[in-house]
Scaffold this motif. Structure first.
Motif: not given
Length: 428
Positions: A368-389
């Motif tokens: 889910g994306s609620p918490s990381v969005t609250t922290q100000g992350m956006t789509e480029p950060d999601m690409a990075e998170i997906a890579r880390l997962i």
């Protein structure tokens, strides 16, 4: 305004109970040091936390504003009346009850308002994305009522509305429930309303997971279609842990009586006040921007995880969560969760539709994306998170290469979390 001496005071906790103070600080550091991808969690604002830690916690207030069983309720009456008015305005509802202690409590009250023990209830199968209170045999909903479960189509993994109608016609349920905990797509509330009308059933929407997106105008609202809408306040809505109920005017008295005195005693007035704060925050244009970004981030994260070799159930998401089949990576959901935890990425294993594995093992993960969005992350950060997962899930603990990959992923997670901290030190 100067904080009154009787307000939240962490120094008092530190001096009185250093062991619990250490736990509180440890949890704060956990949030600041990792990525929180549990779809049912979020980070409340300092204002919500302040209301939770206020003197309103002291007040016993059985009953409703103007009709309490205790004296001294003038101030808590104001808090509850403010919250009710805000809920009605935000969601366009006839009536709102802010007293349920949780989503499960709200659901119990809805059952109590409309059903008698033994009545048939039609709801989504827990194994295909439903909720414990939608008819599980280990829960009151499955022990006191007669559950009938609908599911998703095998070919699309979308709700099978033809099956919902066929089951409704065959079993004539008293209550039909729309809503889920692990269903990433929009729900056709009009279709459910039509089916409920055809069989004379009450339509309840359990909006616990997505109601914050409704508040932020990022997805359609169930309120115009449902007789009653129940939800939690601590997910995308970003309020305190608790529940709430919205309903049509003709059901207001039944709902209020089902909450108190049927299923609860005195409300938690500090939580009611904190819900009011969250509702005010949710009425702003900033929150609408947030809700839109939550969906955009979930879509981007699901796409990124597909590129990492996982299969997105139903092909993606329209909401704040996605369900990923991890079997293509030859790992179970439970093992994927453990490996991500080692990399400071918090998510949960989850069954996928028609899952051959038991729930404790599962073939999928839910993100889910609620918490990381609250922290100000956006789509480029999601690409990075997906890579880390992806890196974490593919790493095999106990091997030199696997341990090194998990350590490297944890370092990168720490860097990303530091760049977008939870509760920045200047936030209050």
């Amino acid at each position: 305004m100067e904080t009154p001496f009787w307000g939240p005071d962490f120094d008092a906790l530190t001096s009185t109970d250093p062991e619990i103070a250490d736990v509180v600080l440890g949890e704060l550091e956990r949030l600041r040091g990792g990525l929180q991808l549990i779809a049912s969690e979020n980070l409340t604002s300092p204002a919500v936390l302040a209301a939770l830690g206020s003197t309103l916690s002291n007040k016993y207030a059985e009953g409703y504003p103007g009709r309490r069983y205790y004296g001294g309720c003038a101030q808590v009456d104001v808090a509850e009346e403010i919250g009710i008015a805000r809920a009605k305005e935000l969601f366009g509802a006839d009536h709102a009850n802010l007293q349920p202690h949780s989503g499960a409590s709200a659901n119990l009250a809805a059952y109590a308002a409309f059903c008698e023990p033994g009545d048939v209830v039609l709801a989504m199968d827990l194994k295909q994305g439903g909720h414990l209170t939608h008819g599980s045999k280990v829960n009151f909903s499955g022990r006191w009522f007669e559950p009938v479960a609908y599911g998703v189509r095998a070919d699309t993994e979308l709700i099978d509305y033809d099956q919902v109608r066929d089951l409704a016609l065959a079993h004539e349920p008293r209550l039909i429930i729309a809503g889920a905990t692990a269903y990433p797509r929009l729900i056709d509330f009009a279709a459910f309303r039509s089916i409920a009308d055809e069989v004379g059933a009450i339509l309840m929407v359990d909006a616990a997971h997505f109601v914050g997106l409704v508040a932020g105008k990022a997805i359609p609202s169930p309120v115009p279609f449902a007789d009653v809408v129940t939800f939690t306040t601590h997910k995308v809505l970003r309020g305190p842990r608790g529940g709430m109920i919205l309903c049509r005017a003709e059901h207001a008295k039944a709902i209020d009586k089902a909450v108190f005195p049927f299923s609860q005693g005195g409300p938690l007035m500090h939580s009611v006040a904190a819900k009011a704060v969250a509702l005010r925050e949710a009425s702003t244009s900033d929150f609408q921007d947030y809700a839109t970004q939550v969906v955009a981030n979930a879509v981007a994260l699901a796409k990124g995880l597909e590129e990492e070799g996982m299969r997105a159930v139903s092909g993606g998401t329209d909401t704040h969560l996605a369900l990923l089949d991890v079997r293509p990576l030859e790992v179970t959901g439970a093992e994927a969760e453990r490996r991500c935890d080692a990399a400071r990425i918090t998510l949960n294993k989850n069954a996928i539709p028609f899952d051959p594995a038991p729930p404790a093992t599962a073939s999928g993960i839910r993100i889910g994306s609620p918490s990381v969005t609250t922290q100000g992350m956006t789509e480029p950060d999601m690409a990075e998170i997906a890579r880390l997962i992806g890196s974490a899930v593919r790493a095999e603990p106990g091997t030199t290469a696997g341990d090194a990959a998990l350590a490297a992923a944890a370092d990168e997670v720490s860097r990303l979390a530091t760049a977008h901290p939870a509760y920045p030190r200047n936030s209050g």
